[in-house]
Design an enzyme around this catalytic site. Structure first.
Site: not given
Ligand code: BGC
Length: 762
Positions: A294
């Site tokens: 993530d």
């Molecule tokens: C989130 C993810 C997301 C990623 C990219 C993160 O803050 O937890 O679910 O895909 O950002 O935007």
């Protein structure tokens, strides 16, 4: 000279792989891709391999802090030198082409980028938020909605969505419940499967499909106290029986990627968790796709107190099975050293790169890196009437009728004077919900617009109170109005002059979503006060709720005659709501998540355990599992939802009352439409395993069927009970059904109305 060599290599290595074109079977094409990946891998330097494992954000800030100095400043150079394998938040044909061109034409091997984006519930044509879609219990509609998202995103140069989020959650305080399918692993698994199939289609290299990503592996929905990013501590049974099933279902649907998670799980951050990623995912489940971290989560292992520095964080993450680094700048800076000093085996790197390259081949990017970059297709696809029709259909199916006393709904199409009150009624932005980053602001059909399109003459509007002030986006500048009551008087006066009042209340589109946990689930701001003031002059109120999570609306439930759960329904919001309110669409949605009476009941969910003291043993006895200031019962249970018509369940029959593994029991019952309208009912089947090697929930959803009936019509509905439905992760640490006694329950919600018993015998 170098460029000519590269061009020759490009042609030799990356000849056409379209399965359809060449008439190859899936297996043959898999073998061919495997071969191509092996050849390419053998040509790559360590730096180039690590490059494939590095993902950068586009050059602006979206969901997290992007440094403008230091590492971030090197992004462009890294892109040119083949040290970037993927980018996220780059979108639109022109922009994607720009970065792809650098990867393909300026790097030594010309390996195309895989372009990722959070296409969570639509790209430009926005579908209902995923929690709302889950309320439809309609897998076909959900799949079609994901197809729209995929078609539009793919037409805009995107190859890969970071969806579906398949995190089960029992905590409405957590803002990200809007992004998932609610509390149930069975429903969640069906939806995970449907969404993956919708995004990925049958052939990943078609220009209408994109790779999906099951996230967040694992446990993110169980953060303590519902606070985002917080600690997760869950036992083996919950992990296997509740949290894992939708991830497994995503694999069954052939999901190409996984994303790990910000949270720690039982002391080990998910990103560095070898049990999750190596033992379970890539080991036991035999998963062949790749895992992306993530956002910055490799780096966050330092803040978690799990690693001393980024060097060690990189070592832990890669060894634990995180294949791609999203925005931690960890792999790109430290993996070379870690391989050189023997902390990371080169085979781990090769394995990660193989997985990433395989998905790029499958997407057809090596055949044509600009496959998804056709400006004409982009123009035609985005916002097409076909896409609009699909999201409208999805929106209607997502609406849940929570209360309808004295059949106040549906509204008459003429002869009623209607006041519409509430800031959200005119809001064209909130209905788009959270996580619609490509969606253009203020493009939803508002409730007011939707209603006026039905019968302009009858509708008058006033806001009542302002819900939010300031910017409403990913920042914290949104202020809930708790002081300015200026509009209440006018609202009361308007309500007094009209036959019916439609009050549109709830949450602003950015009050749920990532980082939007709440400790209070009442109607925010002054909306409750407004509702009560209006009620004092006109009792014929239809409350339309717009929200991204269950709310505690006890007063409204006790007082207001009609309540419609309309979530954040996307682009076609107002039209869908109007069709339902005027009865051109009979609602059939059922709640995918329990609505609590108070925050203190959370976590509250239908598939709870009995405990040793489930019932009051004698009048006034205090020693049983309960609260002294609130009942255990929820406000609205899981699976609940009304229709304009009514249904009667009767005549439950089982073909036998005991069966052996390998056999089945046929179950049937009669469903009758006892009301005045044609309608659809989601019939639900639950099973309780009465005793087992570990205690089992009081009931668990194991099947559902949507049945359509005309007024007065009856149908026999059948289900088959088999051994698979009785399996769970047992005390033997495996999925198995244990012999013994079971109860089967049927009904239109988890508060079931029919039941019978059966046995599984040896
Ligand atoms: C989130 C993810 C997301 C990623 C990219 C993160 O803050 O937890 O679910 O895909 O950002 O935007």
């Amino acid at each position: 000279m170098k460029k000519i060599f590269v061009a020759v290599c490009f042609v030799l290595f990356f000849s056409k792989i379209y399965t359809q074109e060449k008439g190859l079977s899936k297996e043959e094409s898999k073998a061919e891709i495997k071969e191509k990946v092996a050849v390419l891998l053998s040509k790559m330097t360590l730096k180039e391999k690590i490059g494939q494992m590095n993902q950068y954000n586009g050059f602006w800030n979206v969901t997290g802090p992007t440094p403008t100095k230091g590492d971030a400043a090197k992004k462009y150079d890294h892109l040119k030198s083949g040290q970037v394998g993927s980018m996220l938040n780059v979108r639109g044909v022109e922009e994607v082409k720009r970065v792809q061109k650098i990867a393909v034409e300026e790097t030594r091997l010309g390996i195309p980028l895989i372009i990722g984006f959070d296409v969570i519930h639509g790209y430009k044509t926005i579908s209902p938020i995923p929690l709302a879609e889950a309320a439809s219990w309609d897998m076909d509609a959900i799949k079609k909605s994901a197809q729209v998202a995929a078609r539009e995103a793919a037409a805009s140069g995107i190859n890969w969505t970071f969806a579906p989020m398949v995190d089960i959650s029992r905590d409405a305080r957590w803002g990200r419940v809007m992004e998932g399918s609610g509390e149930d692993p069975f429903l969640g698994s069906k939806i995970a499967y449907a969404r993956v199939k919708g995004f990925q289609g049958d052939h990943l290299n078609e220009v209408t499909t994109i790779a999906a990503c099951a996230k967040h592996f694992a446990g993110y929905g169980f953060s303590e106290s519902g606070r985002d990013y917080n600690t997760v501590d869950v036992g083996t049974a919950t992990l296997h029986n509740v949290i894992f099933p939708p991830f497994k279902a995503a694999i069954d649907a052939d999901v190409k990627t996984f994303m790990n998670s910000f949270n720690e799980l039982n002391g080990i951050p998910a990103t560095g968790n070898a049990f999750l990623q190596r033992d379970v995912l890539k080991g036991k489940w035999g998963y062949k796709g790749f895992v992306v971290s993530d956002w910055g989560s490799i780096n966050e292992m330092i803040a978690h107190g799990y690693t001393k520095d980024k060097l060690r964080a990189s070592e832990i993450a890669v060894n634990a099975g995180s294949d791609m680094d999203m925005e931690s700048y960890a792999y790109v800076n430290y993996l070379e050293t870690l391989v050189a000093n023997g902390k990371v085996d080169i085979e781990k790197i090769n394995d990660a790169v193989r997985r990433i390259l395989t998905v790029k081949f499958e997407l057809g990017l090596f055949d044509n890196p600009y496959l998804y970059c056709d400006i004409e297709r982009e123009k035609e696809e985005i916002g097409s009437s076909k896409n609009i029709a699909t999201v409208l259909d999805m929106a209607k199916k997502s609406i849940v009728l929570l209360k309808n006393e004295n059949q106040l709904l549906p509204l008459n199409k003429k002869g009623q004077k209607i006041a519409v009150i509430g800031d959200l009624a005119q809001d064209k932005n909130s209905p788009l919900g959270s996580w619609r980053i490509a969606g253009e602001d203020n493009t939803a059909v508002s409730v007011l617009e939707g209603l006026k399109a039905y019968d302009q003459n009858q509708i008058s509007y006033t806001k009542g109170v302002t819900l939010t002030e300031g910017k409403t986006d990913f920042t914290l500048e949104t202020k809930i109005n708790t002081e300015n009551r200026d509009g209440i008087k006018e609202a009361v006066a308007l309500a007094a002059k009209n036959d019916i009042v439609i009050m549109v209340l709830g949450e602003n589109g950015f009050q749920s979503g990532e980082g939007r946990s709440r400790t209070n689930l009442d109607l925010p701001g002054l909306q409750q006060e407004l509702l009560e003031a209006v009620y004092s002059v006109n009792k014929n109120i239809v409350l339309v709720l717009m929200n991204g999570r269950p709310l505690t609306i006890n007063w409204a439930n006790d007082t207001i005659p009609a309540i419609v759960e309309a979530w954040h329904l996307g682009t076609q919001s107002g039209n869908a709501i109007a069709e339902v309110l005027y009865g051109d669409y009979n609602p059939s949605g059922k709640l995918p998540m329990t609505f609590p009476k108070s925050v203190g009941q959370i976590p509250i969910y239908y598939n709870y355990k009995s405990t040793g003291r489930p019932k009051i043993p004698a009048p006034n006895m205090v020693f049983w599992s309960h609260y002294i200031d609130q009942t255990n019962a929820p406000l609205y249970e899981f699976g609940y939802g009304l229709s304009y018509t009514t249904f009667k369940y009767s005549n439950l029959k089982l073909s036998k009352t005991s069966f052996k593994k390998g056999e089945k029991i046929k179950l049937s019952f009669t469903l009758k439409n006892t009301g005045k309208y044609e309608g659809k009912e989601v019939t639900q089947l639950y099973i309780q395993d009465k005793y087992a090697s570990i205690t089992r929930p009081v009931k668990e959803l194991k099947g559902f069927k949507m049945v359509s009936l005309k007024p007065g019509e009856s149908k026999e509905v059948t289900f088959f009970i088999n051994e698979e439905m009785l399996q769970f992760y047992s005390a033997n640490n495996k999925w198995e059904a244990e012999e013994g006694e079971f109860t089967v329950f049927l009904g239109g919600s988890s508060k079931t109305v029919l039941e019978d018993n059966f046995m599984l015998v040896n």
